[in-house]
Motif scaffolding. Structure first.
Motif, mmCIF file in Angstrom:
data_model
loop_
_atom_site.group_PDB
_atom_site.id
_atom_site.type_symbol
_atom_site.label_atom_id
_atom_site.label_comp_id
_atom_site.label_asym_id
_atom_site.label_seq_id
_atom_site.Cartn_x
_atom_site.Cartn_y
_atom_site.Cartn_z
ATOM 1 N N LYS A 56 0.857 -1.180 0.000
ATOM 2 C CA LYS A 56 0.000 0.000 0.000
ATOM 3 C C LYS A 56 0.899 1.239 0.000
ATOM 4 O O LYS A 56 2.124 1.126 0.091
ATOM 5 N N THR A 57 0.307 2.409 -0.051
ATOM 6 C CA THR A 57 1.117 3.630 0.008
ATOM 7 C C THR A 57 1.668 3.844 1.411
ATOM 8 O O THR A 57 2.602 4.627 1.596
ATOM 9 N N THR A 58 1.116 3.144 2.405
ATOM 10 C CA THR A 58 1.556 3.304 3.794
ATOM 11 C C THR A 58 2.475 2.186 4.271
ATOM 12 O O THR A 58 3.097 2.313 5.322
ATOM 13 N N LYS A 59 2.533 1.087 3.524
ATOM 14 C CA LYS A 59 3.375 -0.042 3.938
ATOM 15 C C LYS A 59 3.743 -0.885 2.731
ATOM 16 O O LYS A 59 3.050 -0.873 1.710
ATOM 17 N N GLY A 60 4.841 -1.611 2.862
ATOM 18 C CA GLY A 60 5.235 -2.537 1.811
ATOM 19 C C GLY A 60 4.564 -3.879 2.003
ATOM 20 O O GLY A 60 3.623 -4.027 2.784
ATOM 21 N N GLY A 61 5.036 -4.887 1.303
ATOM 22 C CA GLY A 61 4.506 -6.236 1.439
ATOM 23 C C GLY A 61 5.654 -7.233 1.402
ATOM 24 O O GLY A 61 6.670 -6.996 0.746
ATOM 25 N N MET A 62 5.500 -8.344 2.099
ATOM 26 C CA MET A 62 6.560 -9.344 2.170
ATOM 27 C C MET A 62 6.352 -10.399 1.078
ATOM 28 O O MET A 62 5.349 -11.112 1.072
ATOM 29 N N ILE A 63 7.284 -10.466 0.143
ATOM 30 C CA ILE A 63 7.198 -11.465 -0.925
ATOM 31 C C ILE A 63 8.277 -12.531 -0.729
ATOM 32 O O ILE A 63 9.072 -12.469 0.209
#
Length: 376
Positions: free
Chosen positions: A221-228
């Motif tokens: 999101k614009t407020t947080k990343g994501g774990m891939i």
């Protein structure tokens, strides 16, 4: 990233993103200097095909030949890849000349079907790498997860090996967490196998998914990343030997309108040195034409192997580290939908070249760009 489905309601959304002749002396703090770029004209024709949707780039150093996969799901022409010569003059890209186009075939020797008429027999090509040890190519398909009221397709991603005529040779055994599922578990549609890269000796193949698995994390999101996850395969056995977590950046810009489509994910990867990859993060938000492209040096020397971890949520593990090498926003030039990266030939000044390609999604509102950098 092939987003044919988005086109019905998001005109500017994406459809979808090397030889391992890496530098002889590895610099722990590599620097990329932009040299120049060229564009392939929109709807360029070559041997009765439309050149577009170029989703990867790779370099055969011995024959000074570049490979490009096309992410056409056999809608415009056959699922295919191209070879081309890129002419460098005075350390700059002067021109590109396409040399051949090759149709990809399935395990029974047939060409893939058109996604719009037979989606279950189609394919979604995303990345292709040439292997000089075996004189073959390895390529990935994202598959599909489409769950709708009157239309449903579950197609697992694949990593296949083909000869230089596009004939199927074999495929890699993908781990179960890459299987498409009806429930929100496993890969997200359009967020699966986006990048491939061999190690220097062609004994190991690395792959990445573009967005988090449902069970691992929410999308960026614009407020947080994501774990891939990054995936490591043994080339000889074609089995998955390790998986490493990697934290994406947040989406770079708010979409306009605020409810519009926006995404950040890994578009492509390139082996750099032992336990190190160049990782290309691509962020796009509706309302902006350009993408934000960041190149990171990823190091998983101390990262936890999470291959046997069913879900990353609530677990203790060490993700791969990342160091920003380049933000293409700082170049002062328009950058489109970058989907491929490769080391190219040595430049006339002796420095190593690095090239990128963008996927125009067969849209006249986007560009097929080839960008040249000097690696120091």
């Amino acid at each position: 990233m092939h987003k044919l489905l988005f086109l019905a309601f998001l005109p500017l959304a994406f459809m979808s993103c090397s030889s391992l002749k890496t530098v002889e002396t590895v610099n722990a703090n590599p620097f990329l200097k932009f040299i120049n770029s060229i564009e392939v004209p929109f709807n360029k024709e070559f041997k009765n095909t439309v050149v577009g949707g170029l989703s990867s780039i790779d370099y055969d150093a011995k024959n000074d030949l570049f490979y490009f996969i096309c992410d056409d799901r056999a809608v415009y022409n056959d699922a295919r890849f191209y070879t081309a010569k890129i002419h460098l003059d005075s350390n700059k890209i002067d021109s590109i000349a396409f040399k051949n186009v090759v149709s990809l075939k399935n395990a029974v020797g047939e060409k893939y079907s058109n996604w719009e008429t037979k989606p279950s027999e189609s394919i979604d090509p995303e990345e292709l790498r040439y292997n000089p040890k075996t004189n073959s190519v390895v390529w990935s398909s994202e598959g599909a997860r489409v769950i709708a009221k009157d239309f449903s397709v579950l197609q697992n991603p694949t990593v296949q090996t083909a000869d230089l005529n596009g004939n199927y040779l074999n495929e890699y055994k993908l781990p179960a967490n890459l299987n498409m599922q009806k429930e929100e578990k496993g890969p997200r549609n359009n967020g699966v196998l986006e990048g491939l890269t061999f190690d220097k000796k062609y004994k190991t193949l690395y792959a990445n998914i573009e967005e988090p698995l449902y069970e691992d994390d929410s999308a960026a999101k614009t407020t947080k990343g994501g774990m891939i996850r990054l995936f490591r395969f043994d080339v000889r056995s074609r089995k998955n030997t390790a998986q490493y977590a990697y934290l994406l950046d947040p989406i770079a810009h708010e979409p306009n309108p605020a409810t519009g489509f926006a995404v950040n994910g890994i578009a492509t990867i390139q082996y750099y040195a032992k336990n190190q990859l160049f990782v290309v993060e691509r962020s796009y938000s509706v309302g902006r034409q350009a993408c934000t492209i960041k190149v990171y040096l990823c190091d998983f020397t101390n990262a936890t192997n999470v291959k046997d971890t069913a879900s990353l949520k609530g677990q203790e593990f060490t993700p791969a580290s990342k160091k920003l090498i380049l933000n293409m926003d700082d170049l002062g030039v328009f950058i489109d939908n970058i989907e491929g990266i490769t080391f190219g030939p040595k430049l006339a000044n002796g420095k190593q070249s690095l090239l990128f390609v963008s996927d125009n999604n067969f849209s006249d509102k986007q560009k097929t760009q080839i960008l040249l950098f000097e690696l120091d």
